[in-house]
Design an enzyme around this catalytic site. Sequence first.
Site, PDB file in Angstrom:
ATOM      1  N   ASP A  53       0.969  -1.025   0.040  1.00  0.00           N
ATOM      2  CA  ASP A  53      -0.048  -0.096  -0.023  1.00  0.00           C
ATOM      3  C   ASP A  53       0.870   1.196  -0.138  1.00  0.00           C
ATOM      4  OD1 ASP A  53      -2.403   1.608   0.411  1.00  0.00           O
ATOM      5  OD2 ASP A  53      -1.582   1.935   2.526  1.00  0.00           O
ATOM      6  N   LEU A  54       0.554   2.439  -0.575  1.00  0.00           N
ATOM      7  CA  LEU A  54       1.606   3.555  -0.393  1.00  0.00           C
ATOM      8  C   LEU A  54       1.339   4.469   0.559  1.00  0.00           C
ATOM      9  CD1 LEU A  54       3.289   5.417  -1.988  1.00  0.00           C
ATOM     10  CD2 LEU A  54       1.168   6.288  -3.288  1.00  0.00           C
ATOM     11  N   ASP A  55       0.039   5.211   0.982  1.00  0.00           N
ATOM     12  CA  ASP A  55      -0.183   5.980   1.856  1.00  0.00           C
ATOM     13  C   ASP A  55      -0.262   5.470   3.237  1.00  0.00           C
ATOM     14  OD1 ASP A  55      -0.900   8.259  -0.003  1.00  0.00           O
ATOM     15  OD2 ASP A  55      -2.786   7.240  -0.299  1.00  0.00           O
TER      16      ASP A  55
ATOM     17  N   THR B 264       1.264  10.408   3.909  1.00  0.00           N
ATOM     18  CA  THR B 264       0.364  11.439   3.284  1.00  0.00           C
ATOM     19  C   THR B 264      -0.958  11.710   4.108  1.00  0.00           C
ATOM     20  OG1 THR B 264      -0.484   9.564   1.738  1.00  0.00           O
ATOM     21  CG2 THR B 264       0.982  11.076   0.860  1.00  0.00           C
TER      22      THR B 264
ATOM     23  N   LYS C  28      -8.661   6.667   6.837  1.00  0.00           N
ATOM     24  CA  LYS C  28      -7.238   5.786   6.157  1.00  0.00           C
ATOM     25  C   LYS C  28      -7.686   4.646   5.469  1.00  0.00           C
ATOM     26  CE  LYS C  28      -3.839   7.412   9.388  1.00  0.00           C
ATOM     27  NZ  LYS C  28      -3.055   7.119  10.480  1.00  0.00           N
ATOM     28  N   GLY C  29      -7.149   4.566   3.959  1.00  0.00           N
ATOM     29  CA  GLY C  29      -7.533   3.471   3.343  1.00  0.00           C
ATOM     30  C   GLY C  29      -8.777   3.279   2.746  1.00  0.00           C
TER      31      GLY C  29
ATOM     32  N   SER D 215      -2.685   0.322  -4.312  1.00  0.00           N
ATOM     33  CA  SER D 215      -3.209   1.583  -3.532  1.00  0.00           C
ATOM     34  C   SER D 215      -4.667   1.980  -4.076  1.00  0.00           C
ATOM     35  CB  SER D 215      -2.190   2.844  -3.626  1.00  0.00           C
ATOM     36  OG  SER D 215      -2.772   3.937  -3.372  1.00  0.00           O
ATOM     37  N   ALA D 216      -5.525   2.418  -3.006  1.00  0.00           N
ATOM     38  CA  ALA D 216      -6.923   3.072  -3.484  1.00  0.00           C
ATOM     39  C   ALA D 216      -6.823   4.677  -4.143  1.00  0.00           C
ATOM     40  CB  ALA D 216      -7.485   3.259  -2.389  1.00  0.00           C
TER      41      ALA D 216
ATOM     42  N   LYS E 264     -11.078  -1.249  -1.375  1.00  0.00           N
ATOM     43  CA  LYS E 264     -10.770  -2.301  -0.131  1.00  0.00           C
ATOM     44  C   LYS E 264     -12.053  -1.984   0.719  1.00  0.00           C
ATOM     45  CE  LYS E 264      -5.759  -0.975  -0.817  1.00  0.00           C
ATOM     46  NZ  LYS E 264      -4.649  -0.231  -0.387  1.00  0.00           N
TER      47      LYS E 264
ATOM     48  N   GLU F 237       0.242  -3.319   4.698  1.00  0.00           N
ATOM     49  CA  GLU F 237      -0.896  -2.234   4.769  1.00  0.00           C
ATOM     50  C   GLU F 237      -1.032  -1.836   6.297  1.00  0.00           C
ATOM     51  OE1 GLU F 237      -3.464  -0.840   4.011  1.00  0.00           O
ATOM     52  OE2 GLU F 237      -3.985  -1.500   2.076  1.00  0.00           O
ATOM     53  N   ASP F 238      -1.408  -0.378   6.125  1.00  0.00           N
ATOM     54  CA  ASP F 238      -1.588   0.332   7.433  1.00  0.00           C
ATOM     55  C   ASP F 238      -2.845   0.290   7.807  1.00  0.00           C
ATOM     56  OD1 ASP F 238      -2.099   2.156   5.276  1.00  0.00           O
ATOM     57  OD2 ASP F 238      -2.083   3.649   6.906  1.00  0.00           O
TER      58      ASP F 238
HETATM   59  C1  BG6 Z   1      -5.736   5.656   0.357  1.00  0.00           C
HETATM   60  C2  BG6 Z   1      -5.661   6.768   1.423  1.00  0.00           C
HETATM   61  O1  BG6 Z   1      -4.519   5.475   0.135  1.00  0.00           O
HETATM   62  O2  BG6 Z   1      -6.354   6.554  -0.673  1.00  0.00           O
HETATM   63  C3  BG6 Z   1      -7.163   7.374   1.672  1.00  0.00           C
HETATM   64  O3  BG6 Z   1      -5.492   5.985   2.769  1.00  0.00           O
HETATM   65  C4  BG6 Z   1      -7.553   8.001   0.531  1.00  0.00           C
HETATM   66  O4  BG6 Z   1      -7.071   8.251   2.929  1.00  0.00           O
HETATM   67  C5  BG6 Z   1      -7.565   7.260  -0.610  1.00  0.00           C
HETATM   68  O5  BG6 Z   1      -8.915   8.706   0.663  1.00  0.00           O
HETATM   69  C6  BG6 Z   1      -8.059   7.847  -2.100  1.00  0.00           C
HETATM   70  O6  BG6 Z   1      -7.041   8.563  -2.217  1.00  0.00           O
HETATM   71  P1  BG6 Z   1      -7.012  10.067  -3.477  1.00  0.00           P
HETATM   72  O7  BG6 Z   1      -5.382  10.539  -3.497  1.00  0.00           O
HETATM   73  O8  BG6 Z   1      -7.444   9.041  -4.732  1.00  0.00           O
HETATM   74  O9  BG6 Z   1      -7.989  10.817  -2.973  1.00  0.00           O
HETATM   75 MG    MG Z   2      -2.648   3.273   3.392  1.00  0.00          MG
END
Ligand code: BG6
Ligand code: MG
Length: 217
Positions: A9-11, A17, A45-46, A114-115, A145, A169-170
Amino acid sequence: MDIKALIFDLDGVLVDTAKYHYLAWKRLAEELGFFFSQENNERLKGVSRVRSLEILLEVGGLQFDEEAKTKLATKKNNWYVDYILKMTPDEILPGVINFIKEAKNQGLKTAIGSASKNAKTILERTDLLKYFDAIIDGNKVSTAKPDPEVFLLAAAELGVKPDECIVFEDAEAGVEAALNGKMRVVGIGSEKNLGHAHLVIPGFENASLASFLKLAI
Ligand code: BG6
Ligand code: MG
């Protein structure tokens, strides 16, 4: 089954972030006339952007139609993008680069799962892009997810089977997504909310790749 790939996962796993998401969501809440706390931000988160907005509006006790919600999400995203465009490699979390380099030296494949629809921008700004063989982000998936789609697509793009992968994953929803995909999962954070993971570590500093490779499913 031998481990052949690591999916990150990234964030919150490779970079922090959440603080930028928080600043942008808080600003939107302020514009709408209410305070959005850091505690409530934990719930995002996530979670996808659309679902994050819904949670924020629930907190503020507000309702909008779909068109207005799209405008609000875009507004928040523009503020968020202003922040991430200023990111630098210094913001990569401790231990991450060494860990990924060790994995690559051992012949493991690596992917991002990543989402976020902003994943590519973050990976470019932090100079992380070069470490990954596949990038599956919010632009490539249709279900969020805890659905395993993002991780299954990553495994498919790497040419490995789900049970040959370890996911990092966090977020609770991310841990569930990996488990739903029949993958091994290492939680990054605390046992408290990631207890379903096969193993939980605080971060990549002093992380032992050898011990992860022995994880049983
Ligand atoms: C996830 C974050 O990785 O991405 C979430 O943990 C975030 O907080 C989601 O809402 C979507 O991100 P983005 O950058 O497409 O708004
Ligand atoms: Mg994350």
